[in-house]
Design a protein around this motif. Structure first.
Motif, mmCIF file in Angstrom:
data_model
loop_
_atom_site.group_PDB
_atom_site.id
_atom_site.type_symbol
_atom_site.label_atom_id
_atom_site.label_comp_id
_atom_site.label_asym_id
_atom_site.label_seq_id
_atom_site.Cartn_x
_atom_site.Cartn_y
_atom_site.Cartn_z
ATOM 1 N N UNK A 1 -5.779 13.773 -0.317
ATOM 2 C CA UNK A 1 -5.523 12.739 0.674
ATOM 3 C C UNK A 1 -6.105 11.434 0.151
ATOM 4 N N UNK A 2 -5.286 10.382 0.069
ATOM 5 C CA UNK A 2 -5.777 9.127 -0.525
ATOM 6 C C UNK A 2 -6.921 8.496 0.275
ATOM 7 N N UNK A 3 -7.769 7.793 -0.462
ATOM 8 C CA UNK A 3 -8.876 7.064 0.132
ATOM 9 C C UNK A 3 -8.479 5.617 0.384
ATOM 10 N N UNK A 4 -9.223 4.980 1.279
ATOM 11 C CA UNK A 4 -9.124 3.540 1.478
ATOM 12 C C UNK A 4 -10.433 2.929 0.990
ATOM 13 N N UNK A 5 -10.333 2.154 -0.090
ATOM 14 C CA UNK A 5 -11.500 1.485 -0.675
ATOM 15 C C UNK A 5 -11.470 0.022 -0.257
ATOM 16 N N UNK A 6 -12.498 -0.403 0.441
ATOM 17 C CA UNK A 6 -12.567 -1.778 0.939
ATOM 18 C C UNK A 6 -13.072 -2.701 -0.162
ATOM 19 N N UNK A 7 -12.210 -3.613 -0.581
ATOM 20 C CA UNK A 7 -12.564 -4.514 -1.672
ATOM 21 C C UNK A 7 -13.621 -5.519 -1.236
ATOM 22 N N UNK A 8 -14.690 -5.591 -2.012
ATOM 23 C CA UNK A 8 -15.730 -6.607 -1.844
ATOM 24 C C UNK A 8 -15.742 -7.420 -3.136
ATOM 25 N N UNK A 9 -14.950 -8.481 -3.129
ATOM 26 C CA UNK A 9 -14.883 -9.328 -4.307
ATOM 27 C C UNK A 9 -16.126 -10.175 -4.457
ATOM 28 N N UNK B 1 0.834 -1.200 0.000
ATOM 29 C CA UNK B 1 0.000 0.000 0.000
ATOM 30 C C UNK B 1 0.874 1.259 0.000
ATOM 31 N N UNK B 2 1.911 1.273 0.821
ATOM 32 C CA UNK B 2 2.809 2.429 0.891
ATOM 33 C C UNK B 2 3.475 2.683 -0.453
ATOM 34 N N UNK B 3 3.900 1.602 -1.117
ATOM 35 C CA UNK B 3 4.543 1.740 -2.424
ATOM 36 C C UNK B 3 3.611 2.402 -3.430
ATOM 37 N N UNK B 4 2.350 2.016 -3.406
ATOM 38 C CA UNK B 4 1.407 2.607 -4.357
ATOM 39 C C UNK B 4 1.118 4.077 -4.030
ATOM 40 N N UNK B 5 1.035 4.417 -2.760
ATOM 41 C CA UNK B 5 0.846 5.829 -2.416
ATOM 42 C C UNK B 5 2.019 6.653 -2.933
ATOM 43 N N UNK B 6 3.221 6.146 -2.779
ATOM 44 C CA UNK B 6 4.406 6.869 -3.235
ATOM 45 C C UNK B 6 4.495 6.896 -4.761
ATOM 46 N N UNK C 1 -5.020 -6.817 -12.086
ATOM 47 C CA UNK C 1 -4.060 -7.921 -12.033
ATOM 48 C C UNK C 1 -2.869 -7.715 -12.960
ATOM 49 N N UNK C 2 -1.673 -7.967 -12.398
ATOM 50 C CA UNK C 2 -0.399 -7.955 -13.106
ATOM 51 C C UNK C 2 0.119 -6.553 -13.412
ATOM 52 N N UNK C 3 -0.530 -5.521 -12.918
ATOM 53 C CA UNK C 3 0.033 -4.178 -13.010
ATOM 54 C C UNK C 3 0.825 -3.909 -11.730
ATOM 55 N N UNK C 4 1.635 -2.858 -11.744
ATOM 56 C CA UNK C 4 2.605 -2.643 -10.669
ATOM 57 C C UNK C 4 2.746 -1.152 -10.373
ATOM 58 N N UNK C 5 3.460 -0.793 -9.308
ATOM 59 C CA UNK C 5 3.642 0.629 -8.979
ATOM 60 C C UNK C 5 4.207 1.464 -10.121
ATOM 61 N N UNK C 6 5.068 0.880 -10.942
ATOM 62 C CA UNK C 6 5.629 1.708 -12.026
ATOM 63 C C UNK C 6 4.561 2.080 -13.050
ATOM 64 N N UNK D 1 -4.382 -0.649 5.416
ATOM 65 C CA UNK D 1 -4.397 0.395 4.384
ATOM 66 C C UNK D 1 -4.488 1.786 5.007
ATOM 67 N N UNK D 2 -5.297 1.922 6.041
ATOM 68 C CA UNK D 2 -5.408 3.216 6.711
ATOM 69 C C UNK D 2 -4.088 3.617 7.364
ATOM 70 N N UNK D 3 -3.428 2.668 8.016
ATOM 71 C CA UNK D 3 -2.143 2.977 8.655
ATOM 72 C C UNK D 3 -1.105 3.413 7.621
ATOM 73 N N UNK D 4 -1.064 2.715 6.501
ATOM 74 C CA UNK D 4 -0.126 3.081 5.441
ATOM 75 C C UNK D 4 -0.450 4.462 4.885
ATOM 76 N N UNK D 5 -1.725 4.733 4.679
ATOM 77 C CA UNK D 5 -2.151 6.044 4.171
ATOM 78 C C UNK D 5 -1.810 7.154 5.161
#
Length: 321
Positions: A119-127, A56-61, A299-304, A100-104
């Motif tokens: 300020x980033x949101x935390x979206x709770x995944x409901x698969x 999560x931290x990596x994606x925020x950055x 799926x299969x995407x990354x921070x870059x 996710x909240x702690x990382x944000x």
């Protein structure tokens, strides 16, 4: 609800695009986690929760305005198969939001970001129910179960995610109109809560169970609690045409977060084919022109990949990838 605006609308009032994160499971595997398990990324909640925090931290950055939690495949029923009782299972589900909240919140302490990005949101995944089945049926949607079965399956998880303080729910990779209706009905039990609704696709004009995307879009277009509607985990090649269908049938913000373009084999849980998402920054411009306002990766995407999108839409924000 009329006196409030959704967290998504709050960001889109100030920014032309809301940038989502990318794949969680892909990054967990890159960090050495073994996801060959019916629990998939939820397995890491049991074994290495600190890695979820790190991703999560990596994606925020990388520039993401939203973290999607590790609850996609975290269900009471799934944990029960591991001998985990309901109370502990619900605690683990809530933990996905807390991580996710702690990382944000830790990321947001860096004041340099606070004036130039939301300020980033935390979206709770409901698969979907099919994710629990772990047989790829989230890409087919014809489960052969009743509305009552789906309601019982989703209710406790949704409640736990809301209790944990998610900013919004992410009803994602939904393959059937039946399941979308059930989720929307459950959402009404929490009138102060918003959700986005994103479907998996059979093709550019139909969701996985064959229902026309046009019909699905119109059905939920007047819901005050559905804050955005769109598609995820579809290949890049079909996204623009699908956006055009969505745009023709709703005024809601349109959300798209495609996969890498590879094909998933549910039998051996592997991906095959050629990646087609290397220039998501360029594709994001095409998608925005077609009508999309929330853009990220699945799926299969990354921070870059997310960093590329961020550089395109937030050139003043320094990102890392």
């Amino acid at each position: 609800m009329k006196h409030k605006i959704s967290p998504i609308d709050a960001i889109l009032r100030e920014h032309s695009v809301m940038i989502l994160d990318g794949a969680l499971a892909t990054e967990l595997e890159r960090h050495g986690c073994n996801l060959d398990d019916p629990l998939w990324s939820a397995r890491v909640l049991l074994e290495n929760p600190e890695v979820i925090y790190q991703v999560h931290s990596d994606y925020f950055r990388a520039g993401a305005d939203c973290a999607i939690t590790a609850s996609y495949q975290a269900t009471v029923e799934g944990f029960a198969l591991r001998g985990i009782q309901e109370k502990e299972a619900l605690e683990l589900i809530r933990k996905t939001v807390l991580l996710a909240r702690e990382a944000r919140d830790e990321f947001w302490k860096e004041e340099e970001y606070q004036t130039i990005r939301p300020k980033p949101l935390v979206a709770a995944s409901v698969g979907p129910y099919g994710a629990y089945l772990a047989d790829g049926s989230e890409y087919v949607g014809n489960y052969g179960v009743s509305d009552e079965t789906l309601t019982a399956f989703h209710r406790s998880r949704i409640s736990a995610l809301i209790e944990a303080g998610a900013d919004i729910l992410a009803f994602e990779t939904i393959p059937s109109l039946q399941e979308a209706k059930v989720l929307h009905s459950l959402l009404k039990d929490y009138p102060e809560v918003y959700a986005w609704l994103s479907f998996s696709l059979k093709n550019e004009k139909a969701i996985s169970d064959g229902t026309l995307l046009e019909e699905c879009t119109r059905l939920f277009g007047d819901s005050e609690q559905i804050a955005a509607i769109g598609i995820n985990c579809a290949p890049v090649s079909g996204i623009t045409e699908a956006i055009q269908v969505l745009r023709s049938n709703t005024h809601k913000p349109i959300i798209v977060y495609p996969n890498s373009g590879e094909t998933y084999n549910p039998e051996n849980k592997t991906w095959h084919g050629q990646e087609s998402c290397n220039r998501l920054d360029l594709k994001s411009e095409e998608w925005h022109h077609a009508g999309a306002r929330l853009i990220g990766g699945c799926c299969r995407t990354a921070p870059h990949h997310i960093a590329d999108i961020s550089r395109k839409w937030r050139p003043s924000v320094v990102v890392s990838s």
